[in-house]
Design a protein around this motif. Structure first.
Motif, PDB file in Angstrom:
ATOM      1  N   PHE A 135       0.804  -1.215   0.000  1.00  0.00           N
ATOM      2  CA  PHE A 135       0.000   0.000   0.000  1.00  0.00           C
ATOM      3  C   PHE A 135       0.845   1.276   0.000  1.00  0.00           C
ATOM      4  O   PHE A 135       0.615   2.173  -0.810  1.00  0.00           O
ATOM      5  N   VAL A 139       1.503   2.177  -3.889  1.00  0.00           N
ATOM      6  CA  VAL A 139       0.262   2.852  -4.230  1.00  0.00           C
ATOM      7  C   VAL A 139       0.337   4.354  -3.954  1.00  0.00           C
ATOM      8  O   VAL A 139       0.051   5.169  -4.824  1.00  0.00           O
ATOM      9  N   LEU A 140       0.732   4.734  -2.750  1.00  0.00           N
ATOM     10  CA  LEU A 140       0.751   6.148  -2.415  1.00  0.00           C
ATOM     11  C   LEU A 140       1.975   6.866  -2.972  1.00  0.00           C
ATOM     12  O   LEU A 140       1.914   8.063  -3.246  1.00  0.00           O
ATOM     13  N   SER A 176      -4.017  10.864  -4.267  1.00  0.00           N
ATOM     14  CA  SER A 176      -4.079   9.571  -3.585  1.00  0.00           C
ATOM     15  C   SER A 176      -5.188   8.683  -4.145  1.00  0.00           C
ATOM     16  O   SER A 176      -5.006   7.479  -4.323  1.00  0.00           O
ATOM     17  N   GLY A 177      -6.350   9.280  -4.425  1.00  0.00           N
ATOM     18  CA  GLY A 177      -7.452   8.484  -4.965  1.00  0.00           C
ATOM     19  C   GLY A 177      -7.128   7.893  -6.317  1.00  0.00           C
ATOM     20  O   GLY A 177      -7.424   6.721  -6.579  1.00  0.00           O
ATOM     21  N   LEU A 180      -4.596   5.166  -5.843  1.00  0.00           N
ATOM     22  CA  LEU A 180      -5.212   3.976  -5.249  1.00  0.00           C
ATOM     23  C   LEU A 180      -5.925   3.152  -6.316  1.00  0.00           C
ATOM     24  O   LEU A 180      -5.783   1.928  -6.377  1.00  0.00           O
ATOM     25  N   GLY A 183      -3.359   1.534  -8.459  1.00  0.00           N
ATOM     26  CA  GLY A 183      -2.678   0.465  -7.738  1.00  0.00           C
ATOM     27  C   GLY A 183      -3.487  -0.808  -7.694  1.00  0.00           C
ATOM     28  O   GLY A 183      -2.965  -1.904  -7.900  1.00  0.00           O
ATOM     29  N   VAL A 184      -4.789  -0.677  -7.420  1.00  0.00           N
ATOM     30  CA  VAL A 184      -5.654  -1.858  -7.413  1.00  0.00           C
ATOM     31  C   VAL A 184      -5.715  -2.475  -8.809  1.00  0.00           C
ATOM     32  O   VAL A 184      -5.622  -3.698  -8.983  1.00  0.00           O
TER      33      VAL A 184
END
Length: 269
Positions: A135, A139-140, A176-177, A180, A183-184
């Motif tokens: 994460f 991701v971030l 960030s959104g 995210l 990343g998913v």
């Protein structure tokens, strides 16, 4: 170096466009990218084979194969920033140079190695839980490796220069959104690619050659599949890094003016 004549068009692209462009970049630079990938990945892949073999004994049975795969995948996630650093350094040079210099790639890697170890290596060791390991760095802060390897900021800011972590915060601020979601999506796509390649290599060996790999062959094939996907996403991430700089900094405009300044500074023959 001609900053206004990049080998890849400097313009905004969607995430899917960058995934598609990554395949074209890998095809166009297949030889150098393979050499850089092997130089960075082979030592780690050999280490992983030895570690998994040591952990599960001299043979991986079917009931242990899923556990061995998860261990191998976690090891690759921990090692990827260091192993794929030569790929990123090559891409940074190949963007503007027709023939990137291997010495510059090696020199850049050794110059950035301390920051890679501290910010990318120790961070993943401290965050031992797989969910946290994925994460935070992936991701971030998806472009932390590019900031370290290509922008060369000091670890601690001095003389008016921004530190690596501060530059990293500026580059990733307010997205960030979006990160995210990407990343998913990247996680799902990576697992699908790994699964497809794993099945494909097994069918090729079995159907075409009538060969079923033993325990060491399965470990090696597992490493090849995972690292191939990691290399692909390294190229895609580099292209997304360029896109991020264009969107938040107008990087294409900066390159244009820097190129004009270079022309004006050239001596008149």
């Amino acid at each position: 170096m001609q900053l206004d004549r990049a080998r890849v068009a400097i313009c905004e692209r969607s995430w899917l466009d960058n995934l598609d462009l990554a395949l074209h970049v890998m095809r166009a630079h297949s030889g150098p990218l393979t050499a850089c990938a092997l130089a960075g990945i082979l030592p780690w892949a050999a280490l992983n084979v030895a570690l998994v073999a040591r952990l599960y004994g001299m043979q991986i049975s079917d009931d242990k194969s899923s556990n061995a795969f998860m261990v191998a995948l976690l090891l690759v996630m921990l090692e990827a920033p260091l192993a794929t650093a030569p790929l990123t350094l090559f891409l940074g040079q190949a963007l503007f140079l027709e023939k990137p210099a291997p010495r510059q790639i090696v020199r850049g890697f050794w110059h950035c190695l301390p920051q890679l170890v501290v910010l990318q290596g120790l961070l993943r060791i401290v965050l031992v839980l797989p969910i946290l390991t994925w994460f935070i760095p992936y991701v971030l802060w998806p472009f932390l490796s590019e900031v370290i390897l290509l922008e060369r900021n000091p670890l601690i800011g001095r003389r008016g220069r921004m530190s690596t972590l501060k530059r990293n915060a500026v580059l990733h601020r307010g997205n960030s959104g979006d990160f995210l979601g990407r990343g998913v999506g990247a996680a799902v796509l990576a697992l699908l690619l790994i699964g497809a390649l794993w099945v494909t290599q097994g069918m090729v060996l079995d159907w075409l050659f009538g060969f079923q790999a033993g325990w060491i062959g399965r470990l090696v094939a597992m490493q090849c599949v995972i690292w191939l996907v990691a290399a692909y996403f390294t190229v895609a991430r580099f292209l997304c890094y360029l896109d991020q700089r264009i969107r938040i900094e107008g990087w294409e405009v900066e390159l244009f003016f820097r190129a004009q300044r270079q022309r004006l500074e050239r001596p008149i023959a």
